[in-house]
Design an enzyme around this catalytic site. Sequence first.
Site, PDB file in Angstrom:
ATOM      1  N   ARG A 173       0.875  -1.170   0.000  1.00 58.04           N
ATOM      2  CA  ARG A 173       0.000   0.000   0.000  1.00 58.04           C
ATOM      3  C   ARG A 173       0.912   1.219   0.000  1.00 58.04           C
ATOM      4  O   ARG A 173       2.037   1.168   0.513  1.00 58.04           O
ATOM      5  CB  ARG A 173      -0.894   0.015   1.234  1.00 58.04           C
ATOM      6  CG  ARG A 173      -1.788  -1.226   1.391  1.00 58.04           C
ATOM      7  CD  ARG A 173      -2.570  -1.167   2.692  1.00 58.04           C
ATOM      8  NE  ARG A 173      -3.433  -2.343   2.864  1.00 58.04           N
ATOM      9  CZ  ARG A 173      -3.089  -3.438   3.519  1.00 58.04           C
ATOM     10  NH1 ARG A 173      -1.886  -3.518   4.086  1.00 58.04           N
ATOM     11  NH2 ARG A 173      -3.930  -4.449   3.640  1.00 58.04           N
ATOM     12  N   LYS A 205      -1.961  -1.959   7.996  1.00 58.77           N
ATOM     13  CA  LYS A 205      -3.402  -1.890   8.221  1.00 58.77           C
ATOM     14  C   LYS A 205      -3.807  -2.919   9.266  1.00 58.77           C
ATOM     15  O   LYS A 205      -3.398  -4.078   9.201  1.00 58.77           O
ATOM     16  CB  LYS A 205      -4.144  -2.155   6.905  1.00 58.77           C
ATOM     17  CG  LYS A 205      -5.637  -1.852   6.956  1.00 58.77           C
ATOM     18  CD  LYS A 205      -6.241  -1.988   5.571  1.00 58.77           C
ATOM     19  CE  LYS A 205      -7.720  -1.635   5.594  1.00 58.77           C
ATOM     20  NZ  LYS A 205      -8.324  -1.755   4.242  1.00 58.77           N
ATOM     21  N   HIS A 263      -2.622   1.923  -6.025  1.00 62.01           N
ATOM     22  CA  HIS A 263      -3.110   0.640  -5.524  1.00 62.01           C
ATOM     23  C   HIS A 263      -3.226  -0.383  -6.650  1.00 62.01           C
ATOM     24  O   HIS A 263      -3.238  -1.594  -6.393  1.00 62.01           O
ATOM     25  CB  HIS A 263      -4.457   0.820  -4.821  1.00 62.01           C
ATOM     26  CG  HIS A 263      -4.670  -0.118  -3.687  1.00 62.01           C
ATOM     27  ND1 HIS A 263      -3.932  -0.074  -2.520  1.00 62.01           N
ATOM     28  CD2 HIS A 263      -5.538  -1.167  -3.536  1.00 62.01           C
ATOM     29  CE1 HIS A 263      -4.331  -1.033  -1.701  1.00 62.01           C
ATOM     30  NE2 HIS A 263      -5.301  -1.706  -2.290  1.00 62.01           N
ATOM     31  N   ARG A 317      -0.370  -2.755  -6.565  1.00 57.62           N
ATOM     32  CA  ARG A 317      -0.541  -3.827  -5.573  1.00 57.62           C
ATOM     33  C   ARG A 317      -1.449  -4.929  -6.122  1.00 57.62           C
ATOM     34  O   ARG A 317      -1.164  -6.118  -5.962  1.00 57.62           O
ATOM     35  CB  ARG A 317      -1.113  -3.231  -4.282  1.00 57.62           C
ATOM     36  CG  ARG A 317      -1.426  -4.217  -3.172  1.00 57.62           C
ATOM     37  CD  ARG A 317      -1.809  -3.431  -1.917  1.00 57.62           C
ATOM     38  NE  ARG A 317      -2.610  -4.197  -0.978  1.00 57.62           N
ATOM     39  CZ  ARG A 317      -2.114  -4.929   0.013  1.00 57.62           C
ATOM     40  NH1 ARG A 317      -0.804  -5.026   0.161  1.00 57.62           N
ATOM     41  NH2 ARG A 317      -2.917  -5.571   0.854  1.00 57.62           N
ATOM     42  N   HIS A 371      -3.600  -9.660   4.206  1.00 53.57           N
ATOM     43  CA  HIS A 371      -5.058  -9.762   4.309  1.00 53.57           C
ATOM     44  C   HIS A 371      -5.442 -10.607   5.518  1.00 53.57           C
ATOM     45  O   HIS A 371      -4.868 -11.675   5.753  1.00 53.57           O
ATOM     46  CB  HIS A 371      -5.651 -10.403   3.050  1.00 53.57           C
ATOM     47  CG  HIS A 371      -5.623  -9.502   1.859  1.00 53.57           C
ATOM     48  ND1 HIS A 371      -5.746  -9.966   0.564  1.00 53.57           N
ATOM     49  CD2 HIS A 371      -5.485  -8.162   1.767  1.00 53.57           C
ATOM     50  CE1 HIS A 371      -5.694  -8.946  -0.279  1.00 53.57           C
ATOM     51  NE2 HIS A 371      -5.545  -7.836   0.440  1.00 53.57           N
ATOM     52  N   TYR A 421      -8.626 -12.029  -6.561  1.00 55.40           N
ATOM     53  CA  TYR A 421      -7.646 -12.072  -7.649  1.00 55.40           C
ATOM     54  C   TYR A 421      -7.816 -13.302  -8.530  1.00 55.40           C
ATOM     55  O   TYR A 421      -7.304 -13.341  -9.649  1.00 55.40           O
ATOM     56  CB  TYR A 421      -6.229 -11.996  -7.078  1.00 55.40           C
ATOM     57  CG  TYR A 421      -5.993 -10.696  -6.354  1.00 55.40           C
ATOM     58  CD1 TYR A 421      -5.984  -9.488  -7.048  1.00 55.40           C
ATOM     59  CD2 TYR A 421      -5.837 -10.662  -4.975  1.00 55.40           C
ATOM     60  CE1 TYR A 421      -5.808  -8.276  -6.384  1.00 55.40           C
ATOM     61  CE2 TYR A 421      -5.657  -9.460  -4.306  1.00 55.40           C
ATOM     62  CZ  TYR A 421      -5.655  -8.278  -5.018  1.00 55.40           C
ATOM     63  OH  TYR A 421      -5.491  -7.081  -4.361  1.00 55.40           O
TER      64      TYR A 421
END
Length: 372
Positions: free
Chosen positions: A230, A255, A319, A322, A345, A354
Amino acid sequence: MTITLAPSLHRNQAIIKIDFKYNTEVKNYINAIEGVYWSKTHNSFYIVNSSINKRKIYKAFRLKKWYVDYSAFPKKTNTIPKVKNIDVIIKLPVLIESSQKELEKFKRWMQQKRLSTNTVNTYFEVTAFFLRYAQLKQKTISTKLIEQFNYDFIVRPNKSISYQNQCISGIKKYLDYKNMEVLDIDLERPKKPKKLPEVLSEDEIKHVLQHITNLKHKTLIALIYSAGLRIGEALKLRVKDIDSNRMVIHIKSAKGKKDRYTLLSPKFLELLREYYKTYQPKTYLFEGQSGGLYTSSSAQNILKKATYKAKITKPITLHTLRHSFATHLLENGTDIRYIQTLLGHSSPNTTMIYTHVSQTSIRNIKNPFDNL
């Protein structure tokens, strides 16, 4: 240097847009002025439109002996531009001093709760908007007032679902700060449409990097893609976070306040070493001209210019790099669980998106029409 000021609207709030020919010194100076924010929608800096703020920024620019063009302002500066999808524009008053002080306390409270900078700024902005609305209606905070605000300034002008959720979260956080309980608020959080992420091909990534000549800029963009970072993670990286012995990058307090490790590409390491010898960063891997953190807006401008030169017409953001990293890993046969770990994640469901954009996965599916 010419600074152009113009009245506009941002999320139904009267603002002063601040435009200038790109210059790092000017950008950093403007960014440091209290009350100035960056708008992705307008692609410019802005400040709330008030006579006090107008005098403040004019004085700030004149101290630098920059020419200030404010010819876009009409003689009566309280007129508001027309906005589509809104029948009647309600001009909100400037907050009274006591409310402004309370709002600043709310901001410090959120910072003490260690909310991210973006979250603090967003909640601060939407709460200020709500408090001005309450001041206009001359009412105390209540269920009815919150629902009316939601209709007048979010539903009616057809604001995005993301913005509506931000407003709801911001108001609820303010109620938490004030230790207030407003019962039975009929504000259902609308579900965001599940859109597939935009992805660049490996050739497109290569072309983008080829069109970045500045070594520092190229290294930053290459880092974001090669490690799947990020933008906030990339800008907060410190020199000591690069572990070339283990060939990993240590991402700290990302995050969700989580640490993780991600890949350090051998090819990228060559570029990184060349960059380090040239710029010799002291603390952060990428530092601004006057030290401290490099800005995300500068990084976005780098990518925007490079994609334009590379003649890529897709709607690209930082982004996207990424997303591309994750998709290319999947197409090269990397297990989805490893990709989840590299991206940081919490849930594998987030990473599974994805599989929907991977060309390899799609190509491996046999079409039933071929059996006819």
